[in-house]
Design a protein around this motif. Sequence first.
Motif, PDB file in Angstrom:
ATOM      1  N   GLY A 128       0.831  -1.199   0.000  1.00  0.00           N
ATOM      2  CA  GLY A 128       0.000   0.000   0.000  1.00  0.00           C
ATOM      3  C   GLY A 128       0.860   1.241   0.000  1.00  0.00           C
ATOM      4  O   GLY A 128       2.049   1.204  -0.368  1.00  0.00           O
ATOM      5  N   PHE A 129       0.279   2.366   0.427  1.00  0.00           N
ATOM      6  CA  PHE A 129       0.984   3.639   0.437  1.00  0.00           C
ATOM      7  C   PHE A 129       0.699   4.379   1.742  1.00  0.00           C
ATOM      8  O   PHE A 129      -0.365   4.213   2.357  1.00  0.00           O
ATOM      9  CB  PHE A 129       0.528   4.542  -0.718  1.00  0.00           C
ATOM     10  N   GLU A 130       1.667   5.222   2.123  1.00  0.00           N
ATOM     11  CA  GLU A 130       1.400   6.215   3.168  1.00  0.00           C
ATOM     12  C   GLU A 130       1.195   7.560   2.486  1.00  0.00           C
ATOM     13  O   GLU A 130       2.020   7.993   1.677  1.00  0.00           O
ATOM     14  CB  GLU A 130       2.541   6.325   4.178  1.00  0.00           C
ATOM     15  N   ALA A 131       0.082   8.231   2.793  1.00  0.00           N
ATOM     16  CA  ALA A 131      -0.231   9.538   2.205  1.00  0.00           C
ATOM     17  C   ALA A 131       0.504  10.623   2.993  1.00  0.00           C
ATOM     18  O   ALA A 131       0.357  10.721   4.211  1.00  0.00           O
ATOM     19  CB  ALA A 131      -1.735   9.787   2.237  1.00  0.00           C
ATOM     20  N   LEU A 132       1.303  11.415   2.288  1.00  0.00           N
ATOM     21  CA  LEU A 132       2.124  12.454   2.919  1.00  0.00           C
ATOM     22  C   LEU A 132       1.814  13.806   2.285  1.00  0.00           C
ATOM     23  O   LEU A 132       1.753  13.934   1.064  1.00  0.00           O
ATOM     24  CB  LEU A 132       3.610  12.131   2.743  1.00  0.00           C
ATOM     25  N   VAL A 133       1.632  14.826   3.131  1.00  0.00           N
ATOM     26  CA  VAL A 133       1.237  16.133   2.630  1.00  0.00           C
ATOM     27  C   VAL A 133       2.461  16.934   2.186  1.00  0.00           C
ATOM     28  O   VAL A 133       3.532  16.853   2.786  1.00  0.00           O
ATOM     29  CB  VAL A 133       0.440  16.924   3.697  1.00  0.00           C
ATOM     30  N   ARG A 134       2.301  17.687   1.111  1.00  0.00           N
ATOM     31  CA  ARG A 134       3.297  18.642   0.632  1.00  0.00           C
ATOM     32  C   ARG A 134       2.561  19.945   0.316  1.00  0.00           C
ATOM     33  O   ARG A 134       1.354  19.962   0.114  1.00  0.00           O
ATOM     34  CB  ARG A 134       4.010  18.125  -0.631  1.00  0.00           C
ATOM     35  N   PRO A 136      -6.065  -6.295  -2.842  1.00  0.00           N
ATOM     36  CA  PRO A 136      -6.225  -5.111  -1.986  1.00  0.00           C
ATOM     37  C   PRO A 136      -4.921  -4.328  -1.780  1.00  0.00           C
ATOM     38  O   PRO A 136      -3.870  -4.931  -1.564  1.00  0.00           O
ATOM     39  CB  PRO A 136      -6.696  -5.686  -0.662  1.00  0.00           C
ATOM     40  N   LEU A 137      -5.005  -3.003  -1.850  1.00  0.00           N
ATOM     41  CA  LEU A 137      -3.950  -2.091  -1.428  1.00  0.00           C
ATOM     42  C   LEU A 137      -4.516  -1.219  -0.305  1.00  0.00           C
ATOM     43  O   LEU A 137      -5.684  -0.854  -0.317  1.00  0.00           O
ATOM     44  CB  LEU A 137      -3.484  -1.202  -2.587  1.00  0.00           C
ATOM     45  N   LYS A 138      -3.657  -0.874   0.645  1.00  0.00           N
ATOM     46  CA  LYS A 138      -4.119  -0.135   1.817  1.00  0.00           C
ATOM     47  C   LYS A 138      -3.503   1.264   1.811  1.00  0.00           C
ATOM     48  O   LYS A 138      -2.344   1.448   1.425  1.00  0.00           O
ATOM     49  CB  LYS A 138      -3.736  -0.876   3.097  1.00  0.00           C
ATOM     50  N   MET A 139      -4.277   2.269   2.262  1.00  0.00           N
ATOM     51  CA  MET A 139      -3.797   3.646   2.354  1.00  0.00           C
ATOM     52  C   MET A 139      -3.615   4.004   3.826  1.00  0.00           C
ATOM     53  O   MET A 139      -4.566   3.922   4.618  1.00  0.00           O
ATOM     54  CB  MET A 139      -4.784   4.616   1.702  1.00  0.00           C
ATOM     55  N   SER A 140      -2.383   4.383   4.191  1.00  0.00           N
ATOM     56  CA  SER A 140      -2.101   4.829   5.557  1.00  0.00           C
ATOM     57  C   SER A 140      -2.163   6.353   5.604  1.00  0.00           C
ATOM     58  O   SER A 140      -1.531   7.031   4.796  1.00  0.00           O
ATOM     59  CB  SER A 140      -0.716   4.360   6.006  1.00  0.00           C
ATOM     60  N   ILE A 141      -2.923   6.868   6.565  1.00  0.00           N
ATOM     61  CA  ILE A 141      -3.154   8.313   6.675  1.00  0.00           C
ATOM     62  C   ILE A 141      -2.903   8.733   8.119  1.00  0.00           C
ATOM     63  O   ILE A 141      -3.343   8.065   9.058  1.00  0.00           O
ATOM     64  CB  ILE A 141      -4.591   8.677   6.265  1.00  0.00           C
ATOM     65  N   ASN A 142      -2.202   9.851   8.291  1.00  0.00           N
ATOM     66  CA  ASN A 142      -1.829  10.317   9.633  1.00  0.00           C
ATOM     67  C   ASN A 142      -2.940  11.140  10.274  1.00  0.00           C
ATOM     68  O   ASN A 142      -3.630  11.916   9.611  1.00  0.00           O
ATOM     69  CB  ASN A 142      -0.557  11.169   9.560  1.00  0.00           C
ATOM     70  N   LEU A 143      -3.087  10.970  11.594  1.00  0.00           N
ATOM     71  CA  LEU A 143      -3.954  11.822  12.408  1.00  0.00           C
ATOM     72  C   LEU A 143      -3.091  12.628  13.372  1.00  0.00           C
ATOM     73  O   LEU A 143      -2.087  12.127  13.890  1.00  0.00           O
ATOM     74  CB  LEU A 143      -4.945  10.983  13.221  1.00  0.00           C
TER      75      LEU A 143
END
Length: 723
Positions: free
Chosen positions: A489-495, A546-553
């Motif tokens: 999967g991926f980790e979503a990172l903000v720019r 399945p691919l999973k999306m990791s999102i930070n809180l």
Amino acid sequence: MSEPLNVLMVEDSEIDAILIIRELRRGGFEPIWQRVQTVEELHTALNSHTWDVIISDYRLPGFNAPMALEIAKQSQKDIPFILVSGTIGEVSAVEMMKAGAHDYVMKDNLNRLPVAVRRELRDAQVRAERQQAQNLLQTLASNIPGIIYSFVHHFDGSVVFEYISLGCLDLLELTPDQILENASVCLAQIHIDDRAGCYAAAKESAQTLNPFFYEWRLVTPSGKLKWVQASARSEYRENGDIVWHGVLLDVSDRKQAQELIIHNALHDPLTDLPNRTLLVERLELSINRAKRVETYRYAVLFLDLDRFKVINDSLGHLAGDQLLKSIAQKLKNHLRDVDLVARIGGDEFVILLEDISGIEKAIQITERILTDFQTALILNDSEVVISTSIGIVLGTKDYSHASDLLRDADIAMYRAKAEDRNSYKIFDVEMHTQAVNRLTLETDIRKAIEREEFVIYYQPIVDILGNAYDGQSQCVSRESQLQPVRLIGFEALVRWQHPTRGFLLPEEFVPIAEETGLIVQIDRWMFYKACQQLASWKTKFASHFPLKMSINLSVQDIRQAGLIDGIAQTLAQTGLEGDSIALEITESMLIENISKTIDLLTQLKDKKIQISIDDFGSGYSSLNYLHRLPADNLKIDRSFVSQMQEGNRNYQVVSTIIALSNQLGLGVIAEGIETLQQLQWLQQLGCELGQGYVFSKPLSHETAEALIASKTLYLTSDEYGKG
């Protein structure tokens, strides 16, 4: 713990009222509130209850904020009045402030309201204390057989009393009018043998602006001989006049009362240290002296106790008060008689170092204080070690106001607190510039949210123990150039694509966004966009899932009452199931409110959303709670991975985290893997998943999509992986 707050709201919209109350709760208050819409309701509410703050809309049907403000002023109650409006213009806002309103907040910027309320509550407390002191002074002045006076020596040599209390009737046998009309009738009473000494002391006070203290004999019109003592503060005015504000008392009967009046007006009742009033007076004297005397040097130290609230809440306010007394004594032990230490707030102290050789002396004293603070104090039979952050300002001729000195020392103190607790920072012009830049960046972030200048990059998360590796070595040899690995999967990172500064990484703006609460809006946008992107990929590449999306809180997200509903709504809008998402929370977030956090995470787990504890091992220890947390994965912080050497401390930490995750049935993800050697060690230790430059840097959504389409992610050599 939330602070109780009695709120009187002048508002015709119940929805707006609820939004205001919600924002106050988010800011740490527990409001008890009443909403009124008419003049009659406002009068009744003011007369029937005690209110901490009035929050008013600008325009209501048949009623408006100026009318409400006038009614509040007529009530003779000093209640902070804050205007909250969505339509008021700058001119109207200024007119309201001139009329007596304390602050105004736009309805589209309500996150500033708790800060404004807290500031106005503090200012109201200061006003109340000042009024109480003035009332006390007037009461004492009317009851003591002495005189309170203001005496002026004009630049042309003439003298006059600007004020003299009724005590002159008894002490001098003269009326106030007689003395105010002709000061010489009072001066003529000074005993002829004491005049030279009295005048010399007054001259010295005028030249140095030091306080005037002197005892002499006087002879009243009836022939009585009395010993009196004068105690006065001298002040230099811009027109060249010297004015003394002081008291004249009978030494034998009133000396104790005189000392008590002055002391209580200028000292903190808890620690008996000088208060803000006396500190400001001394700072102004130092400022003026530095302008007159070329060789004079002074410094200001601003101290704020680190984590004082934790001690106060855990051991109780009585222990907190005792701690403050002990700190006051510690600080006095490091100072000379000429120096001054004042308490100006709850856990804030300021030191004025007079007539020093230079900044080196200020640093020397500061370092002694920091060393002393490392010694434990005994409170409630418990050993307590409390540290302090210190900001230092060296006084120069450029300073003209005490408030500027305190501001710059405060800036330096916060820099010390942000970078390294129990340390000091010396103020320089760059700090002020950075403070201004910080404010500018906050404004830019607000605009960026509106303009959607933020973008998401996606860093692959891969299976590092899968069949793609050599079963014997579990590592790619240096000779092999490429090796396939399985994408999880991926980790979503903000720019941030800033319009003038270019491409910004999170460390350049996220800390300010978290501090101001703007991170909530950014994270809400991030969650929606990342889910939307994952749903799009799921449609295009169904066979790859399945691919999973990791999102930070962030910790601010955790505090939001509508977090769960917002996540559920986004999943429904994008057509994703909860098991497509992993939410990452940092370890340090867990201890803020562990019970509330566990309850929140349990609700997320009920929606099949995975929970990953990010940066594990780098923050406060959460081992006491780990077995209770409904978590799925531990993420090993990159600081441990990047510093791994076989057998060293970081290697042992990583090994322990992996073993702990196995015992608790949790998955483990290592982040920041940059070299093949690090990868090999992690494989040997049994780490399941990984991410880092050895696999891929964060990718734009186009590049990430191409990666999914290729069906294969290749493990590269060390140098290639850092590209």
